[in-house]
Design an enzyme around this catalytic site. Sequence first.
Site, mmCIF file in Angstrom:
data_model
loop_
_atom_site.group_PDB
_atom_site.id
_atom_site.type_symbol
_atom_site.label_atom_id
_atom_site.label_comp_id
_atom_site.label_asym_id
_atom_site.label_seq_id
_atom_site.Cartn_x
_atom_site.Cartn_y
_atom_site.Cartn_z
ATOM 1 C CG HIS A 38 37.035 32.896 45.161
ATOM 2 N ND1 HIS A 38 36.455 31.702 45.535
ATOM 3 C CD2 HIS A 38 38.073 32.566 44.363
ATOM 4 C CE1 HIS A 38 37.109 30.699 44.983
ATOM 5 N NE2 HIS A 38 38.103 31.189 44.267
ATOM 6 N N GLY A 148 45.443 35.746 45.422
ATOM 7 C CA GLY A 148 45.516 35.353 46.825
ATOM 8 C C GLY A 148 46.882 34.775 47.179
ATOM 9 C CG ASP A 151 46.500 29.431 44.753
ATOM 10 O OD1 ASP A 151 46.561 28.201 44.655
ATOM 11 O OD2 ASP A 151 45.431 30.036 44.992
ATOM 12 C CG MET A 185 37.821 29.872 53.445
ATOM 13 S SD MET A 185 36.799 31.342 53.302
ATOM 14 C CE MET A 185 36.195 31.401 54.987
#
Length: 281
Positions: A38, A148, A151, A185
Amino acid sequence: MAKSMMIVHTLEELFPARRLLDGPVGLVPTMGFLHAGHISLVQQAKSECKSVVVSIFVNPTQFGPNEDLASYPRNIERDLHLLEEAGVDIVWMPTPEVMYPAGYQTWVEVESLTRPLEGSMRPGHFRGVTTVVAKLFNATRPDRAYFGQKDAQQAAVIRQMARDLSYALEIVICPILREADGLAMSSRNTYLNPEQRQAAPVLYRSLLAARAAYEQGERSAEKLCQMVKDVLSTEPQAQLQYVSCADYNTLAELENVSGKALISMAVFVGKTRLIDNIVLG
Ligand code: AMP
């Protein structure tokens, strides 16, 4: 001195705060429980935009009835600390009532792109995603929005939605951040017990095996997927839900890889559902 970060909840707080921002404005939508993946999106937004807005909202409409909405991990205090350190201007944390007030009845749906892969396993998921992302775009009016590649289908669906609905913004897709052992992650990695955590890097290893075969000239989608399955089958804790080799843009399943392709997968490690992907070509 650095400007202080504004934390807002309601639209009545968000709108005037947004009006004060210098452009271009970057938006990073998240569901919180932030990790370095993130933060890498926030850093990219910071490097390309004058101001950065981060939303934290665990969106109930994108969870299926048997999914992990109630148990989704949260740590707002830690999230706010990380965002302040990263130099974010506004954190917007709406409640479900702010996003879906009583009587709510408007939905955004992308058609073909949402049918395969995650869409086929999680009915209604992308309808929830596109609806909430459209609302985040409308409320924050960003010049750029950051998502990101983790996905991958979501990224493709949102790019399509932004184009189809004529949003005057740029969608920026950022690379997957991984742990040292290759595990992508994810906030959901926190569900893994120590043995499961140790088993989980098999996802990435299986994708790397497929990439190595591709680099040695293998172009059969079936054979590339079989490589993934073979590596996964060496780890008894990993239960494959699907593996796909699809056209990068249309997400249509391929027979042979010629242009850019996406190998993507969903795997259960215990009760935790993990997704990962790799791009070929
Ligand atoms: P989430 O909080 O899981 O909804 O994720 C918020 C955004 O962070 C989405 O655009 C994700 O694709 C992105 N993201 C999640 N994990 C990673 C990662 N490991 N590397 C890069 N981006 C990520």
